[in-house]
Design an enzyme around this catalytic site. Structure first.
Site, PDB file in Angstrom:
ATOM      1  CB  CYS A 262      22.561  48.752  44.974  1.00  7.67           C
ATOM      2  SG  CYS A 262      21.485  50.037  44.289  1.00  7.67           S
ATOM      3  CG  HIS A 341      36.101  49.259  44.785  1.00 13.19           C
ATOM      4  ND1 HIS A 341      36.098  50.174  43.761  1.00 13.19           N
ATOM      5  CD2 HIS A 341      35.500  49.878  45.848  1.00 13.19           C
ATOM      6  CE1 HIS A 341      35.540  51.300  44.190  1.00 13.19           C
ATOM      7  NE2 HIS A 341      35.154  51.137  45.438  1.00 13.19           N
ATOM      8  CG  HIS A 434      18.081  28.549  49.079  1.00 16.87           C
ATOM      9  ND1 HIS A 434      16.947  28.010  48.520  1.00 16.87           N
ATOM     10  CD2 HIS A 434      18.338  27.815  50.202  1.00 16.87           C
ATOM     11  CE1 HIS A 434      16.524  27.001  49.276  1.00 16.87           C
ATOM     12  NE2 HIS A 434      17.353  26.866  50.293  1.00 16.87           N
ATOM     13  CG  HIS A 438      20.796  44.582  43.746  1.00 16.75           C
ATOM     14  ND1 HIS A 438      19.778  45.108  44.519  1.00 16.75           N
ATOM     15  CD2 HIS A 438      21.182  45.586  42.913  1.00 16.75           C
ATOM     16  CE1 HIS A 438      19.569  46.360  44.165  1.00 16.75           C
ATOM     17  NE2 HIS A 438      20.398  46.665  43.193  1.00 16.75           N
ATOM     18  CG  HIS A 467       5.802  41.490  40.315  1.00 17.73           C
ATOM     19  ND1 HIS A 467       4.703  41.377  41.141  1.00 17.73           N
ATOM     20  CD2 HIS A 467       5.311  41.722  39.070  1.00 17.73           C
ATOM     21  CE1 HIS A 467       3.595  41.516  40.426  1.00 17.73           C
ATOM     22  NE2 HIS A 467       3.933  41.725  39.174  1.00 17.73           N
ATOM     23  CG  ASN A 471      16.768  48.813  42.625  1.00 17.67           C
ATOM     24  OD1 ASN A 471      17.231  48.685  43.760  1.00 17.67           O
ATOM     25  ND2 ASN A 471      17.539  48.982  41.567  1.00 17.67           N
TER      26      ASN A 471
END
Length: 539
Positions: A262, A341, A434, A438, A467, A471
């Site tokens: 992701c 990582h 802002h 994720h 919502h 995902n």
């Protein structure tokens, strides 16, 4: 004892009354069960100093010229601080008449050369001209109950598995308007190349058609193409599918990123930035997506059923430019990218792992330690990012308390464990207007909000995206930015933090600065038909 204290903050317990025992030696007595839930680690408990140093290393590498400014100020102040105005002008006049024309021209030549080298060595600014988020047809929209019925209709799941998925979906933070492919209700195998290509062409071409329409850029004008999709990686590649569909030019630089989870959207962004730095006067397109049907798991193992419950259809396409003349029509300028990582650690490497179960069904296995592993990667990433973005006052307080803690905070009293004063955690709300985090799940967003001390307003784009769309993997941060634009919240000079995390285990950050006020689009925004319903109190 100290190890237990160190792990305590990772767990939360819940005592549940299970009723009265009906049989056995404890018949007639109340019975209880204890549920233990893992949480993200509190960032205030431990901050690794080496990642703070790494952040300052990035700052020095990208802005070493800033160090010359205080030096020049000090030298100039020492030179003229004690002089009056008349003495200062007299000193300047004497110094100019002391040298001949050749010396003055030589000095000017060195000055112009130094200034030219500085501007030529600066990296080219990377502008985001526009982006598009694919919105599937309404016929693919499902409620939470319909999603479970689709799974039941397929005949692939037993009742305990369906009940488990229902509990996950009900507590996920997703609403009743997410999108799934039709094929998940089919009794046939959905993880086929045909189904994968059909879904890929639907979401990718839908997002790209919208992007080219909004930006008025022809596909043949694009010189760099980066596509990321973790699970579905056919031959020819997804990038080749796009080039074939739009008949792009033959010398296009195309890249296809697979298996990167992701967080791959920012990895693709980083690759596009590097290619734009090496290829002037160019456009780059970054496409981020995931194939839901191809990743559909039909087995019984609960740790592998979880991805079925969360992942939904979606795709984003982003147009970047390194042309300085595009500044006037750009929306944002890329400021920083920081990638972390943790793949060297075996536990992190296997936290999200694709494999076959005992029945030879392929799926993603989600580790029970995922929250802890993700929290550690996130802590490393934001600690590295801090020196690049935080105001100097926050950095000074944070660094001073961190040094004090490492030097003087290790004392112990009697038999008690060593006590460490709590370090000062910088207020990232001072660095960004802002936040686009994720939208993995409701639990993850709650823990991130708690650890970073963000407000409900800061988390609004992420909660609304989870919502409304679920995902949607690496494209979720762009749906969140589209939400901010639809709400007309982005003003000139605002800074946006995009934060992603995914398998590997990886955590990546991208920082953008708005170059103009972004007005609400009249069309081609996935939020326009439902904007008045958000924010919702229950999410």
């Amino acid at each position: 004892m100290s190890n237990m204290a160190g792990e305590q903050h990772l767990l939360s317990t819940e005592i549940v009354n299970r009723g009265i025992e009906s049989s056995g030696p404890d018949a007639g007595s109340l019975t209880f069960s204890v549920r233990v839930r893992r949480r993200l680690p509190d960032f205030v408990q431990s901050v690794n100093l080496k990642y703070v140093k790494l952040g300052y290393h990035y700052l020095i590498n990208h802005g070493i010229y800033l160090a010359t400014i205080p030096l020049l100020v000090l030298v100039f102040s020492a030179e003229v601080g004690s002089l009056s105005r008349e003495e200062l002008w007299r000193k300047i006049w004497d110094s100019t008449t002391r040298y001949d024309l050749a010396t003055v021209l030589a000095f000017l030549g060195v000055f112009v050369f130094t200034l030219s080298v500085y501007f030529m060595s600066r990296p080219r600014p990377i502008y985001l001209l526009d982006f598009a988020c694919f919105k599937p047809d309404d016929e693919l929209k499902v409620t939470k109950d319909q999603f479970i019925e689709h799974a039941r209709k397929s005949g692939k799941f037993e009742e305990p598995s369906l009940e488990f998925m229902k509990r996950i979906v009900d507590s996920s933070g997703m609403g009743d308007e997410t999108y799934v492919p039709r094929s998940i209700a089919a009794p046939e195998n959905t993880a086929t190349m045909k189904e994968g290509r059909d879904e890929a062409s639907t979401v990718m071409f839908g997002a790209l058609d919208e992007l080219f329409e909004k930006s008025r850029i022809r596909p043949k004008d694009v010189g760099i193409l980066v596509v990321n999709c973790s699970i579905f990686n056919p031959t020819p590649s997804l990038s080749a599918m796009i080039i074939n569909h739009y008949k792009m030019r033959g010398n296009i630089l195309s890249f296809n990123l697979g298996g990167m989870g992701c967080s791959a959207g920012i990895i693709g962004l980083d690759l596009a930035r590097d290619m734009l730095q090496a290829n002037p006067n160019n456009y780059a397109v970054v496409v981020s997506t995931e194939m839901v049907a191809y990743n559909w798991y039909p087995g019984k193992e609960r740790s592998m059923l979880i991805p079925n419950c969360f992942f939904r259809m979606g795709c984003s396409a982003v147009l970047l430019s390194n042309r300085r003349r595009d500044y006037r029509r750009a929306k944002y300028r890329l400021e920083h990218i920081v990638r972390t990582h943790k793949g060297a650690d075996d536990r992190s490497f296997r936290s999200v792992y694709q494999e076959e179960d005992s029945q030879k069904f392929k799926g993603l296995r989600i580790s029970k330690d995922l929250a802890e592993i993700g929290g550690d990667a996130l802590k490393t990433n934001i600690t590295t990012l801090g020196p690049l973005v935080l105001p100097f006052s926050e950095q000074l307080i944070f660094f001073a308390t961190l040094i004090w803690r490492h030097m003087f905070g290790g004392g112990s009293k009697g038999d008690q464990a060593p006590t460490h004063p709590k370090p000062y955690i910088p207020d990232y709300k001072l660095a960004f207007e802002h936040f686009c985090v994720h939208a993995a799940s409701k639990t993850v967003l709650n823990e991130l909000q708690r650890n970073l001390e963000l407000s409900e307003k800061n988390m609004e784009p992420s909660r609304a995206t989870l919502h409304r769309f679920g995902n949607i993997s690496s494209s979720s941060i762009w749906y969140e930015l589209a939400y901010l634009e639809a709400k007309e919240k982005v003003k000139r000079g605002d800074r946006i933090w995009q934060l992603t995390f995914g398998s590997g285990f990886k955590c990546n950050s991208a920082v953008w600065k708005s170059v103009r006020r972004v007005k609400r689009p009249s069309r081609n925004n996935p939020w326009l038909d439902c904007l008045e319903r958000y924010p919702q109190q229950e999410i």
